[in-house]
Design a protein around this motif. Structure first.
Motif, PDB file in Angstrom:
ATOM      1  N   LYS A  12       0.842  -1.206   0.000  1.00 29.05           N
ATOM      2  CA  LYS A  12       0.000   0.000   0.000  1.00 29.05           C
ATOM      3  C   LYS A  12       0.873   1.251   0.000  1.00 29.05           C
ATOM      4  O   LYS A  12       2.010   1.230   0.453  1.00 29.05           O
ATOM      5  CB  LYS A  12      -0.873   0.030   1.260  1.00 29.05           C
ATOM      6  CG  LYS A  12      -1.886  -1.074   1.357  1.00 29.05           C
ATOM      7  CD  LYS A  12      -2.792  -0.780   2.564  1.00 29.05           C
ATOM      8  CE  LYS A  12      -3.842  -1.837   2.768  1.00 29.05           C
ATOM      9  NZ  LYS A  12      -3.329  -3.105   3.331  1.00 29.05           N
ATOM     10  N   ASN A  13       0.295   2.344  -0.513  1.00 36.82           N
ATOM     11  CA  ASN A  13       0.978   3.631  -0.419  1.00 36.82           C
ATOM     12  C   ASN A  13       1.047   4.055   1.027  1.00 36.82           C
ATOM     13  O   ASN A  13       0.038   4.060   1.729  1.00 36.82           O
ATOM     14  CB  ASN A  13       0.212   4.706  -1.203  1.00 36.82           C
ATOM     15  CG  ASN A  13       0.288   4.469  -2.679  1.00 36.82           C
ATOM     16  OD1 ASN A  13      -0.672   4.049  -3.300  1.00 36.82           O
ATOM     17  ND2 ASN A  13       1.457   4.711  -3.233  1.00 36.82           N
ATOM     18  N   LEU A  14       2.253   4.418   1.479  1.00 37.19           N
ATOM     19  CA  LEU A  14       2.385   4.859   2.857  1.00 37.19           C
ATOM     20  C   LEU A  14       2.543   6.371   2.903  1.00 37.19           C
ATOM     21  O   LEU A  14       1.968   7.046   3.754  1.00 37.19           O
ATOM     22  CB  LEU A  14       3.603   4.175   3.481  1.00 37.19           C
ATOM     23  CG  LEU A  14       3.731   4.304   4.980  1.00 37.19           C
ATOM     24  CD1 LEU A  14       2.607   3.564   5.675  1.00 37.19           C
ATOM     25  CD2 LEU A  14       5.090   3.765   5.429  1.00 37.19           C
ATOM     26  N   ALA A  15       3.328   6.891   1.975  1.00 36.62           N
ATOM     27  CA  ALA A  15       3.573   8.330   1.973  1.00 36.62           C
ATOM     28  C   ALA A  15       4.115   8.740   0.621  1.00 36.62           C
ATOM     29  O   ALA A  15       4.573   7.906  -0.143  1.00 36.62           O
ATOM     30  CB  ALA A  15       4.582   8.685   3.058  1.00 36.62           C
ATOM     31  N   VAL A  16       4.036  10.052   0.375  1.00 37.26           N
ATOM     32  CA  VAL A  16       4.662  10.597  -0.812  1.00 37.26           C
ATOM     33  C   VAL A  16       5.090  12.017  -0.502  1.00 37.26           C
ATOM     34  O   VAL A  16       4.410  12.719   0.242  1.00 37.26           O
ATOM     35  CB  VAL A  16       3.730  10.542  -2.038  1.00 37.26           C
ATOM     36  CG1 VAL A  16       2.408  11.224  -1.739  1.00 37.26           C
ATOM     37  CG2 VAL A  16       4.378  11.160  -3.259  1.00 37.26           C
ATOM     38  N   GLY A  17       6.241  12.405  -1.031  1.00 41.38           N
ATOM     39  CA  GLY A  17       6.683  13.762  -0.764  1.00 41.38           C
ATOM     40  C   GLY A  17       8.101  13.972  -1.243  1.00 41.38           C
ATOM     41  O   GLY A  17       8.659  13.114  -1.933  1.00 41.38           O
ATOM     42  N   THR A  18       8.671  15.114  -0.884  1.00 39.58           N
ATOM     43  CA  THR A  18      10.062  15.346  -1.239  1.00 39.58           C
ATOM     44  C   THR A  18      10.929  14.472  -0.341  1.00 39.58           C
ATOM     45  O   THR A  18      10.462  13.998   0.711  1.00 39.58           O
ATOM     46  CB  THR A  18      10.432  16.823  -1.000  1.00 39.58           C
ATOM     47  OG1 THR A  18      10.322  17.074   0.404  1.00 39.58           O
ATOM     48  CG2 THR A  18       9.499  17.747  -1.755  1.00 39.58           C
ATOM     49  N   PRO A  19      12.171  14.254  -0.701  1.00 39.77           N
ATOM     50  CA  PRO A  19      13.051  13.437   0.134  1.00 39.77           C
ATOM     51  C   PRO A  19      13.096  13.932   1.574  1.00 39.77           C
ATOM     52  O   PRO A  19      13.070  13.129   2.502  1.00 39.77           O
ATOM     53  CB  PRO A  19      14.410  13.586  -0.545  1.00 39.77           C
ATOM     54  CG  PRO A  19      14.097  13.871  -1.968  1.00 39.77           C
ATOM     55  CD  PRO A  19      12.816  14.634  -1.968  1.00 39.77           C
ATOM     56  N   GLN A  20      13.113  15.266   1.758  1.00 36.64           N
ATOM     57  CA  GLN A  20      13.193  15.812   3.118  1.00 36.64           C
ATOM     58  C   GLN A  20      11.946  15.454   3.912  1.00 36.64           C
ATOM     59  O   GLN A  20      12.029  15.057   5.082  1.00 36.64           O
ATOM     60  CB  GLN A  20      13.368  17.341   3.085  1.00 36.64           C
ATOM     61  CG  GLN A  20      14.747  17.802   2.611  1.00 36.64           C
ATOM     62  CD  GLN A  20      14.958  17.576   1.118  1.00 36.64           C
ATOM     63  OE1 GLN A  20      14.000  17.585   0.348  1.00 36.64           O
ATOM     64  NE2 GLN A  20      16.204  17.340   0.711  1.00 36.64           N
ATOM     65  N   GLU A  21      10.783  15.589   3.287  1.00 35.54           N
ATOM     66  CA  GLU A  21       9.531  15.244   3.983  1.00 35.54           C
ATOM     67  C   GLU A  21       9.512  13.770   4.381  1.00 35.54           C
ATOM     68  O   GLU A  21       9.092  13.403   5.462  1.00 35.54           O
ATOM     69  CB  GLU A  21       8.334  15.544   3.073  1.00 35.54           C
ATOM     70  CG  GLU A  21       8.052  17.030   2.888  1.00 35.54           C
ATOM     71  CD  GLU A  21       7.127  17.290   1.713  1.00 35.54           C
ATOM     72  OE1 GLU A  21       6.962  18.468   1.357  1.00 35.54           O
ATOM     73  OE2 GLU A  21       6.581  16.322   1.143  1.00 35.54           O
ATOM     74  N   ILE A  22       9.973  12.933   3.445  1.00 37.11           N
ATOM     75  CA  ILE A  22       9.944  11.493   3.700  1.00 37.11           C
ATOM     76  C   ILE A  22      10.870  11.133   4.848  1.00 37.11           C
ATOM     77  O   ILE A  22      10.545  10.318   5.718  1.00 37.11           O
ATOM     78  CB  ILE A  22      10.349  10.723   2.431  1.00 37.11           C
ATOM     79  CG1 ILE A  22       9.306  10.914   1.339  1.00 37.11           C
ATOM     80  CG2 ILE A  22      10.544   9.241   2.734  1.00 37.11           C
ATOM     81  CD1 ILE A  22       7.917  10.459   1.713  1.00 37.11           C
TER      82      ILE A  22
END
Lengths: 251, 379
Positions: free
Chosen positions: A228-238
Motif C-alpha cells: 500500500k501507499n504509505l507516503a509521498v513527498g520530497t526526500p526531506q519530507e519522507i
C-alpha cells in the motif's frame, strides 16, 4: 504534468496481496524514487507498470495513453523501458551487440528486409554502432565493447543495463536497484549519469534501498509498505515522516 | 575402408555419391534445427514430423502433375505451417512444452500417414512410390555437363576457401601446441573436401540418363549451399541478433521492445521450411515414402549431428552431418571384423555413437566448431 500515472493497482498471488491498490505518479522530466521495506511490493509494482505481470485491477497511463492492456514489448516501444533488479545480460553476445539490440525500429529486424533493403540496413547499423560506442564511452565500457557481456562484473552489468535502456531513446527508464551490489565509487558514477541524462530530458523512476542515492537524486519519493501507499513527498519530507520511519524500523 | 577415399571403382564412387547426398540432406535438416535451437533456443524434438510433412506434400503434389520445384517449395511451406501450428499452441507457455508437443505431433503425423489413404486409395502403411524424381528425364549434353561441374566447382571452391580462412584465423590466435592439431584438421578436411569434389565432378560428368542419384546429388548440393548462405546472412542481420537475444534471455528482448512471440514463430517456421525441403530431398533419395521412415530416430540423428558439430554455428552443423555419415560408412562393414549378427552390430553402432557424444560433452561440450568461451560465461 504526469508522464506516468498509475491508480488502484492490485495484484494477488494466491492468498497474498503483493500490491494493494497502489498509486504512483512520475512527473515529466523528474527523477522519482520508490522506496519501502523488503517485501513491500516495489518490484512487483514495476512488473505491473511494465506489464511483465498483468495486474488484477487498476489503470496505468503513460504519456496520455492507457497502457495496462499492452504487451511488455509494446510498452517499451512507447518509450518506457525497465531494467531488472538482478542485472540481466545477453551473455553470449558482445557488449556492443547488447546495445545494438536495443535500437528501436530497425529495418533489419524484419527478416524479409534483409533481402529487400540491405543498403538501408547497413546504414542503420553504422548509425546505431556509432551511438552505441558513444554510450559505451560515456559509461566507461568502451574498452569492453567486443568482449562477451557474460564476462562483465556485477557493477559493469548494471551499467550495461542502463546503457541498453538508453539505446532505446526512451522517455522514461524504470531502474530497479541500480546501486545494489555496486561499489561506492561506481555508485557515484551511476548517480552522475542519471543526473546527466535527466538534464537531457529523460525521466527516471528508481527503486533503491540506498538512501543516499534516493536523497541526492530524487525530486519526489513514493513510499510503499505491504503493497500500500504509505507516503509521498520530497526526500526531506519522507526523511522525517513518522510513519515511514516506523515501517522501516518497527515501533 | 580406405577405398572410400582412394578408389575410383564405379560401385565405390556411387556409394560415396550417395554419402555426399545424405550429408547434404541431413545438413539441410540440421541447418533448420540449428536456427530453432542453436540460435533461438527452441527445443524441437519433432524433426521427423517436419520431414514427413515436407516429404509427403512434395511427393503427392508432384504425382498430381505439379512441377517438381513447386511441389518441393509447397512441401517446405506446409512444414512451415506445421511449425506455426505448434508454435501457436505452445510458445506462450513454458519452453519445455514445445519439446513435448513437437515430439507428440511428429508421432501423430506419422500415425496419420500410416492409417490414411493418402494417394490413389492405397493404405498409408504401404507407402507411396513411383513419384517423379528431380532431373529424372534430364539428358545432359556435353555443354550442360560442363555447366553442372562448373556450378559444383564454385560450391566446393567456396567451401574450401572458407576452410582456408578459418584455419588462418585460428592459427593466428592459437598456442603452439594447438597449431599442429589445427593444421592437421584443416589438411584432413581439405583432402576430404577435394575427394568429395572429385567424386561429385566424376558422377556429374558421367551423368547417365535416368540415374536419379546423380541428379539428386546435384540438386541436394545446390539446395543446401543456398540454404547455408541464406541462414548465415539472416543470422548476421539484426533479425538474427534478436533471435540470439531470445536464446540468451527473452525477458531482456521483451523489455527492449521486441515481440518475442513473433520472432519465435518466425524461427520455428523458417527452420521448419528448411527441414521440410530436407524432407522432399529425403523422399527423392529413397524414391519411396513409408511412414516408418519418419520415426523419432530420424529426429535424434539430426540432433546428434548438430550437437556434434556445434550448435549455434552453421558450418559446424554441416561438419556434423559429414562426420555423422562418415561414421555410418566406416561402421557399415563392421560385421566383417566383429563376429556378431547384424542386429547386434546395429545396436553396437548406436552405443558407440552414444559414447562418442558423452566423450564430446566431457572434453568439448560446445561441439567441434563451437566456441568454448561461450560455455564458461556466467548468465
Amino acid at each position: 504534468m504526469a508522464l506516468l500515472s498509475a491508480s488502484g493497482l492490485v495484484k494477488t498471488f494466491g492468498g497474498v496481496t503483493a500490491v494493494d491498490s497502489a498509486d504512483l505518479e512520475v512527473a515529466m522530466g523528474s527523477i522519482t524514487g520508490l522506496i519501502g521495506p523488503n517485501g513491500a511490493g516495489k518490484t512487483t509494482l514495476f512488473n505491473l507498470l511494465s506489464n511483465f505481470i498483468p495486474s488484477d485491477r487498476g489503470q496505468v497511463m503513460f504519456n496520455g495513453q492507457s497502457i495496462e492492456r499492452l504487451q511488455p514489448h509494446e510498452i517499451a516501444r512507447l518509450g518506457m523501458v525497465r531494467t531488472f533488479q538482478v542485472a540481466r545480460t545477453l551473455s553470449r553476445l558482445s557488449v556492443l551487440e547488447n546495445l545494438l539490440l536495443a535500437t528501436q525500429q530497425q529495418t533489419g529486424e524484419k527478416f524479409w528486409q534483409v533481402w529487400l533493403q540491405p543498403g538501408k540496413i547497413a546504414a542503420e547499423e553504422q548509425q546505431s554502432r556509432d551511438r552505441a560506442m558513444e554510450i559505451l564511452e560515456s559509461i566507461g565500457l568502451a574498452h569492453k565493447a567486443h568482449d562477451y557481456a557474460g564476462g562483465l562484473s556485477g557493477g559493469q552489468r548494471k551499467l550495461l543495463e542502463i546503457g541498453r535502456a538508453l539505446m532505446t531513446r526512451p522517455k522514461l527508464i524504470l531502474l530497479d536497484e541500480p546501486a545494489a551490489g555496486v561499489n561506492p565509487t561506481l555508485i557515484n558514477q551511476i548517480c552522475e549519469y542519471i543526473t546527466y541524462w535527466n538534464q537531457q530530458g529523460l525521466s527516471f523512476l528508481i527503486i533503491e534501498h540506498n538512501m543516499d542515492v534516493i536523497m541526492s537524486l530524487c525530486d519526489r519519493v513514493w513510499v510503499l509498505a505491504e503493497g500500500k501507499n504509505l507516503a509521498v513527498g520530497t526526500p526531506q519530507e519522507i526523511q522525517t515522516n513518522a510513519q515511514v520511519l516506523e515501517a522501516y524500523l518497527g515501533n | 575402408m580406405l577405398n572410400y577415399l582412394f578408389s575410383f571403382d564405379p560401385g565405390i564412387l556411387n556409394y560415396v555419391a550417395f554419402l555426399l547426398t545424405s550429408m547434404a540432406i541431413y545438413g539441410l535438416m540440421g541447418l533448420g534445427l540449428n536456427l530453432q535451437w542453436g540460435f533461438t533456443g527452441l527445443i524441437n524434438f519433432g524433426i521427423a514430423g517436419f520431414v514427413a510433412v515436407g516429404a509427403y506434400v512434395t511427393v503427392i503434389l508432384s504425382l498430381t502433375q505439379v512441377p517438381i520445384v513447386l511441389a518441393m517449395l509447397a512441401g517446405g511451406f506446409v512444414a512451415a505451417l506445421f511449425g506455426l501450428l505448434m508454435g501457436f499452441a505452445t510458445l506462450r507457455l513454458r519452453e519445455d512444452y514445445l519439446a513435448i508437443v513437437t515430439i507428440g505431433a511428429s508421432e501423430l503425423v506419422r500415425l496419420i500417414f500410416n492409417n490414411e489413404e493418402l494417394y490413389d486409395g492405397r493404405p498409408g502403411s504401404m507407402g507411396i512410390n513411383g513419384f517423379p524424381l528431380p532431373l529424372e528425364s534430364f539428358r545432359p549434353t556435353t555443354f550442360t555437363r560442363v555447366g553442372m561441374v562448373a556450378i559444383v566447382t564454385v560450391i566446393f571452391g567456396l567451401a574450401l576457401w572458407k576452410l582456408w580462412q578459418w584455419a588462418n584465423r585460428r592459427l593466428k590466435s592459437a598456442a603452439q601446441k594447438q597449431k599442429v592439431a589445427i593444421t592437421a584438421v584443416a589438411v584432413l578436411a581439405g583432402l576430404l573436401g577435394l575427394r568429395a569434389y572429385v567424386v561429385t565432378a566424376i558422377s556429374l560428368s558421367n551423368f547417365r540418363a535416368n540415374q536419379a542419384g546423380n541428379g539428386l546429388l546435384f540438386v541436394a548440393l545446390i539446395v543446401t549451399a543456398i540454404a547455408f548462405w541464406v541462414v548465415e546472412r539472416l543470422i548476421r542481420s539484426p533479425w538474427g541478433r534478436v533471435l540470439k537475444a531470445i536464446r540468451e534471455d527473452e525477458e531482456i528482448a521483451k523489455a527492449l521492445g521486441k515481440n518475442v512471440f513473433a520472432y519465435k514463430l518466425q524461427s520455428l517456421m523458417i527452420g521448419g521450411f528448411l527441414t521440410g525441403i530436407g524432407g522432399a530431398l529425403y523422399a527423392w533419395q529413397q524414391s519411396n515414402v513409408y511412414p516408418d521412415n519418419f520415426r523419432s530416430n530420424l529426429t535424434f540423428n539430426v540432433w546428434i549431428l548438430m550437437v556434434l558439430g556445434g550448435a549455434g554455428t552453421n558450418p559446424g552443423v554441416l561438419l556434423g552431418a559429414v562426420i555423422f555419415w562418415v561414421y555410418t560408412a566406416l561402421t557399415r562393414d563392421l560385421n566383417q571384423i566383429l563376429p556378431l549378427p547384424t542386429v547386434q552390430i546395429d545396436a553396437f553402432r548406436m552405443v558407440f555413437i552414444g559414447l562418442l557424444l558423452i566423450a564430446l560433452m566431457v572434453w568439448r561440450p560446445q561441439g567441434i566448431l563451437g566456441n568454448r568461451d561461450e560455455l564458461t560465461l556466467g548468465k
